[in-house]
Design a protein around this motif. Sequence first.
Motif, mmCIF file in Angstrom:
data_model
loop_
_atom_site.group_PDB
_atom_site.id
_atom_site.type_symbol
_atom_site.label_atom_id
_atom_site.label_comp_id
_atom_site.label_asym_id
_atom_site.label_seq_id
_atom_site.Cartn_x
_atom_site.Cartn_y
_atom_site.Cartn_z
ATOM 1 N N THR A 62 0.837 -1.196 0.000
ATOM 2 C CA THR A 62 0.000 0.000 0.000
ATOM 3 C C THR A 62 0.875 1.251 0.000
ATOM 4 O O THR A 62 0.499 2.275 -0.548
ATOM 5 C CB THR A 62 -0.915 0.036 1.238
ATOM 6 O OG1 THR A 62 -0.113 -0.044 2.434
ATOM 7 C CG2 THR A 62 -1.915 -1.105 1.216
ATOM 8 N N HIS A 63 2.038 1.164 0.663
ATOM 9 C CA HIS A 63 3.025 2.246 0.655
ATOM 10 C C HIS A 63 4.335 1.705 1.202
ATOM 11 O O HIS A 63 4.418 0.521 1.541
ATOM 12 C CB HIS A 63 2.534 3.471 1.433
ATOM 13 C CG HIS A 63 2.305 3.251 2.898
ATOM 14 N ND1 HIS A 63 1.350 2.377 3.378
ATOM 15 C CD2 HIS A 63 2.894 3.788 3.991
ATOM 16 C CE1 HIS A 63 1.350 2.400 4.698
ATOM 17 N NE2 HIS A 63 2.291 3.242 5.107
ATOM 18 N N GLY A 64 5.345 2.564 1.297
ATOM 19 C CA GLY A 64 6.689 2.061 1.564
ATOM 20 C C GLY A 64 7.151 2.071 3.000
ATOM 21 O O GLY A 64 8.309 1.757 3.263
ATOM 22 N N HIS A 65 6.308 2.400 3.957
ATOM 23 C CA HIS A 65 6.768 2.412 5.349
ATOM 24 C C HIS A 65 7.180 1.010 5.801
ATOM 25 O O HIS A 65 6.598 0.015 5.384
ATOM 26 C CB HIS A 65 5.682 2.980 6.267
ATOM 27 C CG HIS A 65 5.606 4.475 6.219
ATOM 28 N ND1 HIS A 65 4.483 5.188 6.532
ATOM 29 C CD2 HIS A 65 6.552 5.392 5.887
ATOM 30 C CE1 HIS A 65 4.729 6.481 6.402
ATOM 31 N NE2 HIS A 65 5.969 6.631 6.003
ATOM 32 N N GLY A 66 8.166 0.996 6.715
ATOM 33 C CA GLY A 66 8.821 -0.262 7.073
ATOM 34 C C GLY A 66 7.936 -1.289 7.731
ATOM 35 O O GLY A 66 8.221 -2.485 7.661
ATOM 36 N N ASP A 67 6.844 -0.847 8.374
ATOM 37 C CA ASP A 67 5.940 -1.827 8.985
ATOM 38 C C ASP A 67 5.027 -2.465 7.931
ATOM 39 O O ASP A 67 4.297 -3.404 8.228
ATOM 40 C CB ASP A 67 5.105 -1.189 10.112
ATOM 41 C CG ASP A 67 4.381 0.081 9.682
ATOM 42 O OD1 ASP A 67 4.848 0.746 8.739
ATOM 43 O OD2 ASP A 67 3.347 0.405 10.298
ATOM 44 N N HIS A 68 5.088 -1.955 6.699
ATOM 45 C CA HIS A 68 4.261 -2.488 5.605
ATOM 46 C C HIS A 68 5.088 -3.187 4.524
ATOM 47 O O HIS A 68 4.540 -3.970 3.751
ATOM 48 C CB HIS A 68 3.470 -1.361 4.926
ATOM 49 C CG HIS A 68 2.435 -0.744 5.805
ATOM 50 N ND1 HIS A 68 1.087 -0.976 5.666
ATOM 51 C CD2 HIS A 68 2.561 0.090 6.874
ATOM 52 C CE1 HIS A 68 0.416 -0.310 6.596
ATOM 53 N NE2 HIS A 68 1.296 0.351 7.336
ATOM 54 N N SER A 69 6.370 -2.843 4.431
ATOM 55 C CA SER A 69 7.142 -3.303 3.270
ATOM 56 C C SER A 69 8.436 -4.027 3.625
ATOM 57 O O SER A 69 9.162 -4.454 2.728
ATOM 58 C CB SER A 69 7.484 -2.098 2.382
ATOM 59 O OG SER A 69 8.393 -1.235 3.053
ATOM 60 N N GLY A 141 -0.952 10.993 0.109
ATOM 61 C CA GLY A 141 -1.316 11.787 1.280
ATOM 62 C C GLY A 141 -0.471 11.412 2.481
ATOM 63 O O GLY A 141 0.413 12.149 2.892
ATOM 64 N N HIS A 142 -0.720 10.222 3.034
ATOM 65 C CA HIS A 142 0.105 9.723 4.144
ATOM 66 C C HIS A 142 1.554 9.578 3.669
ATOM 67 O O HIS A 142 2.505 9.890 4.397
ATOM 68 C CB HIS A 142 -0.485 8.407 4.630
ATOM 69 C CG HIS A 142 0.356 7.647 5.597
ATOM 70 N ND1 HIS A 142 0.687 8.122 6.842
ATOM 71 C CD2 HIS A 142 0.952 6.435 5.494
ATOM 72 C CE1 HIS A 142 1.444 7.225 7.468
ATOM 73 N NE2 HIS A 142 1.621 6.203 6.668
ATOM 74 N N THR A 143 1.737 9.093 2.434
ATOM 75 C CA THR A 143 3.005 9.206 1.710
ATOM 76 C C THR A 143 2.659 9.559 0.261
ATOM 77 O O THR A 143 1.495 9.457 -0.140
ATOM 78 C CB THR A 143 3.833 7.884 1.701
ATOM 79 O OG1 THR A 143 3.185 6.955 0.831
ATOM 80 C CG2 THR A 143 3.972 7.290 3.096
ATOM 81 N N GLY A 160 -4.639 0.736 3.363
ATOM 82 C CA GLY A 160 -3.344 1.105 3.942
ATOM 83 C C GLY A 160 -3.514 2.011 5.140
ATOM 84 O O GLY A 160 -4.460 1.870 5.915
ATOM 85 N N ASP A 161 -2.609 2.985 5.281
ATOM 86 C CA ASP A 161 -2.640 3.857 6.463
ATOM 87 C C ASP A 161 -3.444 5.135 6.248
ATOM 88 O O ASP A 161 -3.450 6.011 7.104
ATOM 89 C CB ASP A 161 -1.202 4.246 6.861
ATOM 90 C CG ASP A 161 -0.493 3.122 7.590
ATOM 91 O OD1 ASP A 161 -1.125 2.070 7.808
ATOM 92 O OD2 ASP A 161 0.697 3.299 7.937
ATOM 93 N N CYS A 162 -4.132 5.261 5.107
ATOM 94 C CA CYS A 162 -4.841 6.523 4.862
ATOM 95 C C CYS A 162 -6.097 6.643 5.725
ATOM 96 O O CYS A 162 -6.541 7.746 6.024
ATOM 97 C CB CYS A 162 -5.173 6.692 3.389
ATOM 98 S SG CYS A 162 -6.625 5.802 2.865
HETATM 99 ZN ZN LIG Z 1 2.513 4.264 7.012
#
Ligand SMILES: [Zn+2]
Length: 262
Positions: A62-69, A141-143, A160-162
């Motif tokens: 969903t995006h590149g933050h470390g808890d997701h990727s 938005g969030h990223t 994702g985190d949106c």
């Molecule tokens: Zn995030």
Amino acid sequence: MSHQVKKLTERISLLYGVPDECCIYLLEGSEGALLVDTGFGITDIYREAETVTDLPFWVVNTHGHGDHSGGDMYCDTVYMSAEAEADVLDAINLNKTKLSAETIAEMEKNLAGSAFRPSFITEGFTFDLGDVQVETIEIPGHTAGDLAFLDRQDRVLFSGDCCVKSMDILLVVPQALTLSAYLASMKKLQERRGEFDWLCTGHDQTLMPASFVDDVVSCCEKILSGEIPGEDFELPAVFGDTKARRAAYRDFSIAYRQNRLV
Ligand SMILES: [Zn+2]
């Protein structure tokens, strides 16, 4: 350590149980499946997903933050937005610095022969799972590289985190865009509310009603109009600029920066 698995619907399994990690979802169609996000990378998420489904599956971020990727490194090909790539590579390296030597050694062993490579997708890209088609929607938005995935058959949006209820919606991370840019993406989702009834969010571990999107839109509009003033709070030093504001609305909260409204 491995993840626990919970069936949320006939087709959707939630992989969870690592503290502070995102929700990892496995959506199964008749011919293929989709793994949505890969967690911190503490475990070999690809092998774990293979124990949940016999179907071939694609992997998306969903995006590149470390808890997701962070678990992308266990996968050969991961579909993401081009804007997410730098965040993903940063996240994999950053996660490694936080882990014990023992865990890193285990990861390095698992990683031998990893052929991870990102494959970039954009608005409208569709995954054909047989009786389920999953459409990609860009929601920066969030990223800058946020993607949502719409399962039209089950009327579920993986957001994702949106849209997250169990923690602040974070527009204070270094990669975040302005509140107005985020609002534009949420309005875009609102325009498509007729196509989904439920959200699988980045951190809520349960199906959320789609009306949550309407609440988020209202909240952002009220912040921008001054109707909701928000309150100052201090971020941890790791965020760089520690000055932020938080607004609570209905049953969620959003953290943002007063100098990054528009
Ligand atoms: Zn995030």
